[in-house]
Motif scaffolding. Structure first.
Motif, PDB file in Angstrom:
ATOM      1  N   ILE A   1      -1.175  65.528  70.323  1.00  0.00           N
ATOM      2  CA  ILE A   1       0.215  65.105  70.522  1.00  0.00           C
ATOM      3  C   ILE A   1       0.560  64.047  69.497  1.00  0.00           C
ATOM      4  N   HIS A   2       1.666  64.239  68.791  1.00  0.00           N
ATOM      5  CA  HIS A   2       2.243  63.196  67.942  1.00  0.00           C
ATOM      6  C   HIS A   2       3.514  62.720  68.635  1.00  0.00           C
ATOM      7  N   LEU A   3       3.490  61.495  69.108  1.00  0.00           N
ATOM      8  CA  LEU A   3       4.628  60.941  69.838  1.00  0.00           C
ATOM      9  C   LEU A   3       5.164  59.738  69.071  1.00  0.00           C
ATOM     10  N   ALA A   4       6.335  59.885  68.492  1.00  0.00           N
ATOM     11  CA  ALA A   4       6.979  58.796  67.768  1.00  0.00           C
ATOM     12  C   ALA A   4       7.979  58.121  68.706  1.00  0.00           C
ATOM     13  N   ILE A   5       7.785  56.844  68.962  1.00  0.00           N
ATOM     14  CA  ILE A   5       8.627  56.130  69.927  1.00  0.00           C
ATOM     15  C   ILE A   5       9.590  55.227  69.171  1.00  0.00           C
ATOM     16  N   ALA A   6      10.871  55.455  69.375  1.00  0.00           N
ATOM     17  CA  ALA A   6      11.921  54.699  68.701  1.00  0.00           C
ATOM     18  C   ALA A   6      12.348  53.506  69.552  1.00  0.00           C
ATOM     19  N   PRO A   7      12.831  52.435  68.929  1.00  0.00           N
ATOM     20  CA  PRO A   7      13.235  51.235  69.673  1.00  0.00           C
ATOM     21  C   PRO A   7      14.622  51.376  70.291  1.00  0.00           C
ATOM     22  N   LEU A   8      14.781  52.419  71.096  1.00  0.00           N
ATOM     23  CA  LEU A   8      16.043  52.700  71.768  1.00  0.00           C
ATOM     24  C   LEU A   8      15.779  52.988  73.235  1.00  0.00           C
ATOM     25  N   VAL A   9      16.742  52.664  74.080  1.00  0.00           N
ATOM     26  CA  VAL A   9      16.681  53.013  75.503  1.00  0.00           C
ATOM     27  C   VAL A   9      17.899  53.873  75.817  1.00  0.00           C
ATOM     28  N   VAL A  10      17.676  55.073  76.349  1.00  0.00           N
ATOM     29  CA  VAL A  10      18.770  56.009  76.619  1.00  0.00           C
ATOM     30  C   VAL A  10      19.310  55.828  78.036  1.00  0.00           C
ATOM     31  N   GLY A  11      18.429  55.866  79.039  1.00  0.00           N
ATOM     32  CA  GLY A  11      18.850  55.614  80.412  1.00  0.00           C
ATOM     33  C   GLY A  11      19.844  56.605  80.974  1.00  0.00           C
ATOM     34  N   ASP A  12      19.818  57.843  80.504  1.00  0.00           N
ATOM     35  CA  ASP A  12      20.792  58.858  80.919  1.00  0.00           C
ATOM     36  C   ASP A  12      20.063  59.956  81.688  1.00  0.00           C
ATOM     37  N   PRO A  13      20.258  60.058  82.994  1.00  0.00           N
ATOM     38  CA  PRO A  13      19.519  61.060  83.782  1.00  0.00           C
ATOM     39  C   PRO A  13      19.865  62.495  83.397  1.00  0.00           C
ATOM     40  N   GLN A  14      20.969  62.704  82.688  1.00  0.00           N
ATOM     41  CA  GLN A  14      21.342  64.056  82.269  1.00  0.00           C
ATOM     42  C   GLN A  14      20.720  64.436  80.924  1.00  0.00           C
ATOM     43  N   ALA A  15      20.090  63.495  80.261  1.00  0.00           N
ATOM     44  CA  ALA A  15      19.527  63.744  78.934  1.00  0.00           C
ATOM     45  C   ALA A  15      18.149  64.407  79.034  1.00  0.00           C
ATOM     46  N   PRO A  16      17.750  65.147  78.004  1.00  0.00           N
ATOM     47  CA  PRO A  16      16.446  65.832  78.038  1.00  0.00           C
ATOM     48  C   PRO A  16      15.288  64.869  77.820  1.00  0.00           C
ATOM     49  N   ARG A  17      14.214  65.107  78.531  1.00  0.00           N
ATOM     50  CA  ARG A  17      13.024  64.263  78.440  1.00  0.00           C
ATOM     51  C   ARG A  17      11.911  65.010  77.713  1.00  0.00           C
ATOM     52  N   PHE A  18      10.957  64.245  77.195  1.00  0.00           N
ATOM     53  CA  PHE A  18       9.806  64.815  76.494  1.00  0.00           C
ATOM     54  C   PHE A  18       9.004  65.719  77.417  1.00  0.00           C
ATOM     55  N   LEU A  19       8.738  65.268  78.647  1.00  0.00           N
ATOM     56  CA  LEU A  19       7.974  66.056  79.605  1.00  0.00           C
ATOM     57  C   LEU A  19       8.692  66.117  80.942  1.00  0.00           C
ATOM     58  N   GLN A  20       8.486  67.220  81.640  1.00  0.00           N
ATOM     59  CA  GLN A  20       9.084  67.426  82.951  1.00  0.00           C
ATOM     60  C   GLN A  20       8.000  67.360  84.028  1.00  0.00           C
ATOM     61  N   ALA A  21       8.425  67.352  85.272  1.00  0.00           N
ATOM     62  CA  ALA A  21       7.467  67.339  86.373  1.00  0.00           C
ATOM     63  C   ALA A  21       6.626  68.608  86.350  1.00  0.00           C
ATOM     64  N   ALA A  22       5.310  68.446  86.474  1.00  0.00           N
ATOM     65  CA  ALA A  22       4.385  69.585  86.451  1.00  0.00           C
ATOM     66  C   ALA A  22       3.019  69.114  86.919  1.00  0.00           C
ATOM     67  N   ASN A  23       2.134  70.056  87.161  1.00  0.00           N
ATOM     68  CA  ASN A  23       0.747  69.733  87.472  1.00  0.00           C
ATOM     69  C   ASN A  23      -0.043  69.734  86.166  1.00  0.00           C
ATOM     70  N   TYR A  24      -0.390  68.552  85.697  1.00  0.00           N
ATOM     71  CA  TYR A  24      -1.088  68.424  84.426  1.00  0.00           C
ATOM     72  C   TYR A  24      -2.602  68.358  84.664  1.00  0.00           C
ATOM     73  N   PRO A  25      -3.387  68.848  83.698  1.00  0.00           N
ATOM     74  CA  PRO A  25      -4.846  68.829  83.869  1.00  0.00           C
ATOM     75  C   PRO A  25      -5.372  67.426  84.133  1.00  0.00           C
ATOM     76  N   GLY A  26      -6.156  67.283  85.198  1.00  0.00           N
ATOM     77  CA  GLY A  26      -6.738  65.990  85.531  1.00  0.00           C
ATOM     78  C   GLY A  26      -5.843  65.083  86.349  1.00  0.00           C
TER      79      GLY A  26
END
Length: 227
Positions: free
Chosen positions: A172-197
């Motif tokens: 995974i390459h995750l580049a984190i920008a110095p911004l806060v969106v705070g918008d529940p309608q906006a798309p997220r990097f990951l969604q709810a799921a059953n992840y390994p471990g």
């Protein structure tokens, strides 16, 4: 044939969003990080985005550097990596920039979407069904059979979630920008799921570095933290 090495690439806000919900795309990376992404594209055999990302951003999805493209050709590779998308429904417009720039294109769909997509994309892309549903394992098997050794996945969140939750992501390459969106309608990097471990498994952090005002975190999700 072995499956490709799968690299998930995303830029997010501090609170984990890929974008906001406005009509204009939110630019999270800076110019230096965009150049880094271009290098990662040039090192990949194929680049994949989901149908949602195509509809939202209408990207060309190219290696922009002429020098990097020339280096690919010198190494015996196509000028551009194979461009790949995924659409369960097959509802993809043939006018998207994706189909009309760069080299070869490939679309994975379902039995239901295949006929529709083959008709729409005749002459523009190879269309492959993975069965009744999108089967990411079969997708990787097919890419491996085509000689793809390194697959870069550029989103969106549903696609990232599928690869990571099914244990198919190697990096995974995750580049984190110095911004806060705070918008529940906006798309997220990951969604709810059953992840390994589950929530207690700590992934191995291979690298952390600053690129201007962006922080790049490189994780190896199949390896546990040795901290």
């Amino acid at each position: 044939m072995p499956r490709p090495y799968v690299l998930l690439s995303a830029a997010t806000s501090v609170d984990g969003y890929l974008d906001d919900s406005s009509a204009e795309r939110l630019l999270l990376s800076n110019s230096a990080d965009f150049d880094r992404v271009d290098q990662v594209r040039a090192e990949s055999d194929a680049i994949l985005i989901g149908a949602g990302t195509m509809r939202a951003d209408n990207p060309r999805l190219l290696v922009n550097s002429a020098e990097r493209r020339a280096a690919r050709v010198s190494a015996g590779k196509p000028e551009y990596p194979l461009k790949v998308t995924v659409s369960a429904s097959g509802n993809l417009d043939a006018d998207f920039k994706f189909w009309h720039h760069g080299g070869e294109k490939l679309a994975y769909t379902t039995d239901t979407g295949a006929e529709k997509l083959r008709e729409r994309l005749a002459g523009l892309a190879d269309v492959v069904s993975t069965g009744a549903d999108i089967d990411f394992g079969r997708l990787l098997d097919d890419l491996g059979a085509r000689g793809v050794e390194r697959l870069m996945v550029e989103g969106g969140g549903q696609i990232h979630t599928a690869f990571l939750s099914q244990g198919l992501a190697d990096e995974i390459h995750l580049a984190i920008a110095p911004l806060v969106v705070g918008d529940p309608q906006a798309p997220r990097f990951l969604q709810a799921a059953n992840y390994p471990g589950g929530s207690t498994r700590r992934m191995h952090l291979a690298e952390a570095r600053t690129i201007g005002d962006v922080v790049l975190l490189r994780y190896l999700p199949k390896q546990e933290s040795n901290a």
